[in-house]
Design a protein around this motif. Structure first.
Motif, PDB file in Angstrom:
ATOM      1  N   GLY A  62     -25.881  48.494   6.115  1.00  0.00           N
ATOM      2  CA  GLY A  62     -26.654  47.420   6.717  1.00  0.00           C
ATOM      3  C   GLY A  62     -28.129  47.758   6.672  1.00  0.00           C
ATOM      4  O   GLY A  62     -28.520  48.928   6.539  1.00  0.00           O
ATOM      5  N   PRO A  63     -29.016  46.769   6.795  1.00  0.00           N
ATOM      6  CA  PRO A  63     -30.458  47.000   6.659  1.00  0.00           C
ATOM      7  C   PRO A  63     -31.040  47.951   7.695  1.00  0.00           C
ATOM      8  O   PRO A  63     -31.916  48.765   7.376  1.00  0.00           O
ATOM      9  CB  PRO A  63     -31.052  45.595   6.799  1.00  0.00           C
ATOM     10  CG  PRO A  63     -30.003  44.797   7.513  1.00  0.00           C
ATOM     11  CD  PRO A  63     -28.704  45.353   7.045  1.00  0.00           C
ATOM     12  N   PHE A  64     -30.560  47.890   8.940  1.00  0.00           N
ATOM     13  CA  PHE A  64     -31.125  48.743   9.990  1.00  0.00           C
ATOM     14  C   PHE A  64     -30.684  50.198   9.816  1.00  0.00           C
ATOM     15  O   PHE A  64     -31.484  51.125   9.970  1.00  0.00           O
ATOM     16  CB  PHE A  64     -30.745  48.203  11.367  1.00  0.00           C
ATOM     17  CG  PHE A  64     -31.340  46.859  11.649  1.00  0.00           C
ATOM     18  CD1 PHE A  64     -32.662  46.744  12.050  1.00  0.00           C
ATOM     19  CD2 PHE A  64     -30.591  45.704  11.478  1.00  0.00           C
ATOM     20  CE1 PHE A  64     -33.240  45.500  12.295  1.00  0.00           C
ATOM     21  CE2 PHE A  64     -31.149  44.452  11.713  1.00  0.00           C
ATOM     22  CZ  PHE A  64     -32.476  44.345  12.109  1.00  0.00           C
ATOM     23  N   ALA A  65     -29.418  50.407   9.470  1.00  0.00           N
ATOM     24  CA  ALA A  65     -28.935  51.763   9.203  1.00  0.00           C
ATOM     25  C   ALA A  65     -29.652  52.338   7.987  1.00  0.00           C
ATOM     26  O   ALA A  65     -29.988  53.528   7.942  1.00  0.00           O
ATOM     27  CB  ALA A  65     -27.425  51.746   8.967  1.00  0.00           C
ATOM     28  N   LEU A  66     -29.920  51.488   6.995  1.00  0.00           N
ATOM     29  CA  LEU A  66     -30.584  51.947   5.777  1.00  0.00           C
ATOM     30  C   LEU A  66     -32.045  52.296   6.045  1.00  0.00           C
ATOM     31  O   LEU A  66     -32.557  53.310   5.544  1.00  0.00           O
ATOM     32  CB  LEU A  66     -30.476  50.878   4.695  1.00  0.00           C
ATOM     33  CG  LEU A  66     -31.020  51.240   3.308  1.00  0.00           C
ATOM     34  CD1 LEU A  66     -30.426  52.545   2.803  1.00  0.00           C
ATOM     35  CD2 LEU A  66     -30.725  50.107   2.324  1.00  0.00           C
ATOM     36  N   MET A  67     -32.723  51.479   6.859  1.00  0.00           N
ATOM     37  CA  MET A  67     -34.114  51.803   7.205  1.00  0.00           C
ATOM     38  C   MET A  67     -34.193  53.130   7.948  1.00  0.00           C
ATOM     39  O   MET A  67     -35.102  53.936   7.716  1.00  0.00           O
ATOM     40  CB  MET A  67     -34.737  50.674   8.032  1.00  0.00           C
ATOM     41  CG  MET A  67     -35.095  49.451   7.217  1.00  0.00           C
ATOM     42  SD  MET A  67     -36.000  48.185   8.147  1.00  0.00           S
ATOM     43  CE  MET A  67     -34.656  47.363   9.013  1.00  0.00           C
ATOM     44  N   ASP A  68     -33.230  53.379   8.831  1.00  0.00           N
ATOM     45  CA  ASP A  68     -33.200  54.656   9.550  1.00  0.00           C
ATOM     46  C   ASP A  68     -32.945  55.825   8.603  1.00  0.00           C
ATOM     47  O   ASP A  68     -33.475  56.928   8.801  1.00  0.00           O
ATOM     48  CB  ASP A  68     -32.110  54.627  10.627  1.00  0.00           C
ATOM     49  CG  ASP A  68     -32.592  54.020  11.949  1.00  0.00           C
ATOM     50  OD1 ASP A  68     -33.783  53.686  12.055  1.00  0.00           O
ATOM     51  OD2 ASP A  68     -31.766  53.904  12.878  1.00  0.00           O
ATOM     52  N   LEU A  69     -32.122  55.603   7.585  1.00  0.00           N
ATOM     53  CA  LEU A  69     -31.832  56.664   6.615  1.00  0.00           C
ATOM     54  C   LEU A  69     -33.059  56.965   5.762  1.00  0.00           C
ATOM     55  O   LEU A  69     -33.430  58.132   5.556  1.00  0.00           O
ATOM     56  CB  LEU A  69     -30.665  56.252   5.719  1.00  0.00           C
ATOM     57  CG  LEU A  69     -30.329  57.217   4.569  1.00  0.00           C
ATOM     58  CD1 LEU A  69     -29.848  58.562   5.122  1.00  0.00           C
ATOM     59  CD2 LEU A  69     -29.267  56.609   3.653  1.00  0.00           C
ATOM     60  N   ILE A  70     -33.706  55.922   5.266  1.00  0.00           N
ATOM     61  CA  ILE A  70     -34.901  56.087   4.431  1.00  0.00           C
ATOM     62  C   ILE A  70     -36.033  56.722   5.230  1.00  0.00           C
ATOM     63  O   ILE A  70     -36.789  57.551   4.726  1.00  0.00           O
ATOM     64  CB  ILE A  70     -35.352  54.716   3.880  1.00  0.00           C
ATOM     65  CG1 ILE A  70     -34.312  54.172   2.903  1.00  0.00           C
ATOM     66  CG2 ILE A  70     -36.721  54.817   3.209  1.00  0.00           C
ATOM     67  CD1 ILE A  70     -34.523  52.715   2.538  1.00  0.00           C
ATOM     68  N   GLY A  71     -36.138  56.310   6.493  1.00  0.00           N
ATOM     69  CA  GLY A  71     -37.254  56.718   7.348  1.00  0.00           C
ATOM     70  C   GLY A  71     -38.102  55.489   7.604  1.00  0.00           C
ATOM     71  O   GLY A  71     -38.614  54.866   6.660  1.00  0.00           O
ATOM     72  N   ASN A  72     -38.235  55.096   8.857  1.00  0.00           N
ATOM     73  CA  ASN A  72     -38.976  53.879   9.164  1.00  0.00           C
ATOM     74  C   ASN A  72     -40.442  53.966   8.751  1.00  0.00           C
ATOM     75  O   ASN A  72     -41.045  52.959   8.381  1.00  0.00           O
ATOM     76  CB  ASN A  72     -38.843  53.548  10.650  1.00  0.00           C
ATOM     77  CG  ASN A  72     -37.493  52.953  10.976  1.00  0.00           C
ATOM     78  OD1 ASN A  72     -37.119  51.921  10.440  1.00  0.00           O
ATOM     79  ND2 ASN A  72     -36.738  53.617  11.844  1.00  0.00           N
TER      80      ASN A  72
END
Length: 285
Positions: free
Chosen positions: A229-239
């Motif tokens: 999901g987009p929020f989990a992915l943003m957290d993985l990439i680094g906000n």
């Protein structure tokens, strides 16, 4: 002039999540790899990340222990720029044109004039970086995706000054690394980040509009076929990283509303809640 056969050593500058991942990919492909960072702690964390990734593969039976040992043996940790002598340099440092160009020029002074320089930038202009580097025809883009050791796609970016030879060589190297290269011209966000930006921005708009909460939005999109999901992915990439890319695209497209940075993410960045690497972002870890 370099050839694929001549490239035996690759220097990766920046031992953060992306840099360490790229170093792992290079070493796994058989290249002698030098992982450089001025920050000793970052260098050790990068090495630990690589070791952890490889150990997981061993534990799952996807890799013999000896292969893990061989890969780690091809990685040399460097905290002195003078040690970064190689036929190819890949940078994965802070997303600032001046910093990347300055690093390449410092490395050009200690390397052969045929050394190839590749930037892993996800949103900056390869053309603008190359313009400030000695012999700009040898500068191109290799945009890996996080996590680099698992994600197959690599965007091979040809800037205005990048020679055809350099572009072909970078494409061949990605194949040699067992990845899937895609040729792209230099443009804001290249292909993936330009298109994917709306995956994040529209998700934040939906949550802010009260359509669904963060967890529900992620679950729905994963159920629709997206791996994360987009929020989990943003957290993985680094906000911080993800937000910086959005800001870069927003400016590159003359502040087009469709690229306007998300207020939700801006607030997290301001509080230092960057995702997995800080233990808290859209989620707690």
């Amino acid at each position: 002039m370099q050839s694929i056969q001549n490239i035996q050593t690759i220097a990766v500058c920046g031992a953060g999540t992306m840099g360490a991942g790229i170093a792992q990919v290079c070493a796994a492909a058989g290249f002698h790899t030098r992982l450089f960072d001025l920050n000793e702690k970052a260098l050790q964390q990068g090495h630990a990340q690589i070791s952890g990734n490889l150990q997981k593969a061993v534990d799952k039976g996807k890799m013999p222990q000896q292969q893990m040992t061989d890969i780690l043996g091809r990685i040399k940790l460097c905290h002195e720029l003078q040690e970064c002598k190689a036929q190819l340099v890949i940078e994965a440092i802070v997303e600032k044109v001046e910093a990347k160009a300055a690093l390449f020029n410092d490395l050009a002074a200690i390397n052969h004039e045929d050394t190839i320089f590749a930037t892993n930038t996800s949103s900056l202009s390869v053309t603008e970086i190359a313009r400030q580097v000695t012999n700009p025809q040898r500068v191109g883009g290799l945009h890996f995706f996080n996590p680099a050791h698992l994600m197959q796609l690599v965007e091979v970016v040809k800037g205005e000054q990048t020679s055809t030879h350099t572009a072909h060589l970078l494409y061949a190297l990605v194949l040699e690394m067992g990845k899937t290269p895609v040729r792209v011209k230099d443009a804001p966000g290249f292909i993936v980040n330009r298109v994917a930006r709306h995956y994040y921005l529209e998700a934040m708009e939906a949550v802010q509009s009260g359509i669904a909460d963060i967890a529900a939005t992620d679950r729905l999109l994963e159920a629709a076929g997206f791996r994360m999901g987009p929020f989990a992915l943003m957290d993985l990439i680094g906000n911080d990283v993800n937000y910086a890319v959005t800001v870069s695209l927003y400016e590159a497209f003359q502040q087009a509303p469709r690229f306007r940075p998300g207020a939700m993410q801006a607030a997290l960045v301001a509080k230092g809640e960057l995702g997995r690497k800080t233990g808290k972002g859209f989620y707690k870890y």
